[in-house]
Design a protein around this motif. Sequence first.
Motif, PDB file in Angstrom:
ATOM      1  N   ARG A 200      -7.425  13.142   4.358  1.00  0.00           N
ATOM      2  CA  ARG A 200      -7.997  12.231   3.357  1.00  0.00           C
ATOM      3  C   ARG A 200      -6.941  11.501   2.527  1.00  0.00           C
ATOM      4  O   ARG A 200      -7.273  10.609   1.760  1.00  0.00           O
ATOM      5  N   TYR A 201      -5.669  11.860   2.652  1.00  0.00           N
ATOM      6  CA  TYR A 201      -4.654  11.244   1.792  1.00  0.00           C
ATOM      7  C   TYR A 201      -4.528   9.741   1.992  1.00  0.00           C
ATOM      8  O   TYR A 201      -4.509   8.987   1.043  1.00  0.00           O
ATOM      9  N   ARG A 202      -4.425   9.290   3.231  1.00  0.00           N
ATOM     10  CA  ARG A 202      -4.244   7.855   3.465  1.00  0.00           C
ATOM     11  C   ARG A 202      -5.467   7.054   2.995  1.00  0.00           C
ATOM     12  O   ARG A 202      -5.315   6.086   2.246  1.00  0.00           O
TER      13      ARG A 202
ATOM     14  N   ALA B  24      -3.327   1.259  -2.674  1.00  0.00           N
ATOM     15  CA  ALA B  24      -2.003   1.346  -2.049  1.00  0.00           C
ATOM     16  C   ALA B  24      -1.971   0.509  -0.775  1.00  0.00           C
ATOM     17  O   ALA B  24      -2.869   0.573   0.051  1.00  0.00           O
ATOM     18  N   ALA B  25      -0.933  -0.285  -0.635  1.00  0.00           N
ATOM     19  CA  ALA B  25      -0.769  -1.094   0.569  1.00  0.00           C
ATOM     20  C   ALA B  25       0.092  -0.368   1.591  1.00  0.00           C
ATOM     21  O   ALA B  25       0.091  -0.710   2.768  1.00  0.00           O
TER      22      ALA B  25
ATOM     23  N   PHE C 148       0.458   7.840   8.137  1.00  0.00           N
ATOM     24  CA  PHE C 148       1.316   7.415   7.034  1.00  0.00           C
ATOM     25  C   PHE C 148       2.227   6.305   7.537  1.00  0.00           C
ATOM     26  O   PHE C 148       2.652   6.299   8.683  1.00  0.00           O
ATOM     27  N   ASP C 149       2.536   5.337   6.698  1.00  0.00           N
ATOM     28  CA  ASP C 149       3.400   4.229   7.087  1.00  0.00           C
ATOM     29  C   ASP C 149       4.852   4.665   7.213  1.00  0.00           C
ATOM     30  O   ASP C 149       5.603   4.120   8.022  1.00  0.00           O
TER      31      ASP C 149
ATOM     32  N   PRO D 117      11.285  -1.157   0.551  1.00  0.00           N
ATOM     33  CA  PRO D 117      12.266  -2.048  -0.075  1.00  0.00           C
ATOM     34  C   PRO D 117      11.687  -2.943  -1.165  1.00  0.00           C
ATOM     35  O   PRO D 117      12.425  -3.370  -2.061  1.00  0.00           O
ATOM     36  N   ALA D 118      10.398  -3.210  -1.145  1.00  0.00           N
ATOM     37  CA  ALA D 118       9.787  -4.040  -2.181  1.00  0.00           C
ATOM     38  C   ALA D 118       9.525  -3.248  -3.465  1.00  0.00           C
ATOM     39  O   ALA D 118       9.102  -3.814  -4.458  1.00  0.00           O
ATOM     40  N   GLY D 119       9.758  -1.945  -3.415  1.00  0.00           N
ATOM     41  CA  GLY D 119       9.546  -1.100  -4.595  1.00  0.00           C
ATOM     42  C   GLY D 119       8.275  -0.268  -4.479  1.00  0.00           C
ATOM     43  O   GLY D 119       7.496  -0.422  -3.559  1.00  0.00           O
ATOM     44  N   ILE D 120       8.130   0.590  -5.438  1.00  0.00           N
ATOM     45  CA  ILE D 120       6.986   1.509  -5.443  1.00  0.00           C
ATOM     46  C   ILE D 120       6.087   1.160  -6.615  1.00  0.00           C
ATOM     47  O   ILE D 120       6.507   0.867  -7.679  1.00  0.00           O
TER      48      ILE D 120
END
Length: 71
Positions: free
Chosen positions: A16-18, A26-27, A48-49, A68-71
């Motif tokens: 269920r996490y994703r 979340a993207a 997971f990505d 790389p775009a940040g969190i």
Amino acid sequence: MAALASVPLPAGPLRRYRPLAEALGAAFVIGTAGGAEKCAWLQRELGFDAAIDYKDANLRAALKEASPAGI
């Protein structure tokens, strides 16, 4: 750890996490696990990505590389 791939995961919290992360907006979903094989399992079986091996990585650098775009 070869046995991990052959053990079916019950329909429980890990599966269920994703969807939960996506429902919260979340993207990109990044998981952490202890070992390269477990990280591969997170991506292969749970979708997971990215996955970070917390035993073998500088966490800050690994997060930057995975997102790389940040969190």
